[in-house]
Write a protein that holds these residues in place. Structure first.
Motif, mmCIF file in Angstrom:
data_model
loop_
_atom_site.group_PDB
_atom_site.id
_atom_site.type_symbol
_atom_site.label_atom_id
_atom_site.label_comp_id
_atom_site.label_asym_id
_atom_site.label_seq_id
_atom_site.Cartn_x
_atom_site.Cartn_y
_atom_site.Cartn_z
ATOM 1 N N GLU A 1 0.828 -1.212 0.000
ATOM 2 C CA GLU A 1 0.000 0.000 0.000
ATOM 3 C C GLU A 1 0.858 1.254 0.000
ATOM 4 O OE1 GLU A 1 -2.834 0.256 3.125
ATOM 5 O OE2 GLU A 1 -4.053 -1.410 2.373
ATOM 6 N N ALA A 2 1.925 1.250 0.791
ATOM 7 C CA ALA A 2 2.801 2.417 0.866
ATOM 8 C C ALA A 2 3.465 2.676 -0.482
ATOM 9 C CB ALA A 2 3.855 2.212 1.958
ATOM 10 N N VAL A 3 3.936 1.627 -1.131
ATOM 11 C CA VAL A 3 4.605 1.788 -2.420
ATOM 12 C C VAL A 3 3.600 2.230 -3.483
ATOM 13 C CG1 VAL A 3 5.836 0.571 -4.251
ATOM 14 C CG2 VAL A 3 6.485 0.213 -1.860
ATOM 15 N N ARG A 4 2.383 1.675 -3.457
ATOM 16 C CA ARG A 4 1.366 2.102 -4.431
ATOM 17 C C ARG A 4 1.038 3.586 -4.244
ATOM 18 N NH1 ARG A 4 -0.729 -3.163 -3.500
ATOM 19 N NH2 ARG A 4 -2.196 -2.361 -1.957
ATOM 20 N N ASP A 5 0.958 4.024 -2.991
ATOM 21 C CA ASP A 5 0.689 5.443 -2.744
ATOM 22 C C ASP A 5 1.838 6.307 -3.244
ATOM 23 O OD1 ASP A 5 -0.975 7.538 -1.738
ATOM 24 O OD2 ASP A 5 0.383 7.709 -0.017
ATOM 25 N N ALA A 6 3.071 5.845 -3.061
ATOM 26 C CA ALA A 6 4.221 6.586 -3.563
ATOM 27 C C ALA A 6 4.174 6.685 -5.087
ATOM 28 C CB ALA A 6 5.515 5.913 -3.108
ATOM 29 N N LEU A 7 3.768 5.612 -5.741
ATOM 30 C CA LEU A 7 3.656 5.640 -7.203
ATOM 31 C C LEU A 7 2.552 6.584 -7.661
ATOM 32 C CD1 LEU A 7 4.251 1.878 -7.994
ATOM 33 C CD2 LEU A 7 5.766 3.801 -8.512
ATOM 34 N N ARG A 8 1.436 6.613 -6.919
ATOM 35 C CA ARG A 8 0.370 7.570 -7.258
ATOM 36 C C ARG A 8 0.886 9.001 -7.127
ATOM 37 N NH1 ARG A 8 -2.871 3.593 -4.812
ATOM 38 N NH2 ARG A 8 -2.583 4.500 -2.753
ATOM 39 N N ALA A 9 1.670 9.264 -6.086
ATOM 40 C CA ALA A 9 2.234 10.609 -5.890
ATOM 41 C C ALA A 9 3.205 10.949 -7.029
ATOM 42 C CB ALA A 9 2.948 10.694 -4.540
ATOM 43 N N LEU A 10 3.992 9.985 -7.462
ATOM 44 C CA LEU A 10 4.903 10.204 -8.590
ATOM 45 C C LEU A 10 4.121 10.509 -9.859
ATOM 46 C CD1 LEU A 10 7.691 10.196 -9.936
ATOM 47 C CD2 LEU A 10 7.488 7.693 -10.116
ATOM 48 N N GLN A 11 3.055 9.762 -10.092
ATOM 49 C CA GLN A 11 2.218 10.022 -11.274
ATOM 50 C C GLN A 11 1.620 11.423 -11.216
ATOM 51 O OE1 GLN A 11 -0.302 6.550 -10.702
ATOM 52 N NE2 GLN A 11 0.434 5.672 -12.623
ATOM 53 N N GLN A 12 1.125 11.817 -10.041
ATOM 54 C CA GLN A 12 0.542 13.148 -9.882
ATOM 55 C C GLN A 12 1.587 14.224 -10.130
ATOM 56 O OE1 GLN A 12 -2.540 14.141 -9.589
ATOM 57 N NE2 GLN A 12 -2.014 16.300 -9.383
ATOM 58 N N ARG A 13 2.790 14.032 -9.566
ATOM 59 C CA ARG A 13 3.858 15.014 -9.762
ATOM 60 C C ARG A 13 4.218 15.140 -11.238
ATOM 61 N NH1 ARG A 13 9.031 13.372 -7.191
ATOM 62 N NH2 ARG A 13 9.707 12.830 -9.287
ATOM 63 N N ARG A 14 4.255 14.027 -11.947
ATOM 64 C CA ARG A 14 4.565 14.086 -13.383
ATOM 65 C C ARG A 14 3.463 14.797 -14.161
ATOM 66 N NH1 ARG A 14 8.037 9.072 -15.592
ATOM 67 N NH2 ARG A 14 9.758 9.347 -14.152
ATOM 68 N N ARG A 15 2.204 14.574 -13.781
ATOM 69 C CA ARG A 15 1.106 15.304 -14.447
ATOM 70 C C ARG A 15 1.246 16.799 -14.201
ATOM 71 N NH1 ARG A 15 -1.955 10.655 -12.840
ATOM 72 N NH2 ARG A 15 -2.469 11.642 -10.865
#
Length: 93
Positions: A30-44
């Motif tokens: 869950e922690a890693v998935r949330d980190a990936l969501r944050a990375l995706q948001q930052r890239r957007r």
């Protein structure tokens, strides 16, 4: 759900462990998935900022081509920039 093995630095592993132990996440996945969501948001967000910057650059180039600019000598540059900052209500320092 697909699985994937990843390697973390000791610091990253300790961080993941700490947020799981603190109860912020049920498990490391869950922690890693949330980190990936944050990375995706930052890239957007970065892509939108880049798009806005390109629009502003184009507007500046278009203004230059129309002759809409103020030429400033190097010795006068600091004063000119300060006058712009004062005119916009911000402090350049």
């Amino acid at each position: 759900m697909p699985t994937r093995n990843i390697s973390l630095t000791p610091e990253q592993d300790a961080f993941v462990e700490s947020v799981v132990e603190a109860g912020e996440y049920q498990n490391a996945s869950e922690a890693v998935r949330d980190a990936l969501r944050a990375l995706q948001q930052r890239r957007r967000e970065d892509a939108l900022k880049l798009k806005a910057l390109r629009v502003q650059i184009k507007a500046g180039v278009d203004a230059l081509e129309r002759g809409e600019f103020t030429e400033v000598d190097a010795v006068d540059l600091e004063g000119y920039l300060e006058s712009l900052a004062v005119g916009s209500g911000t402090d350049a320092r």
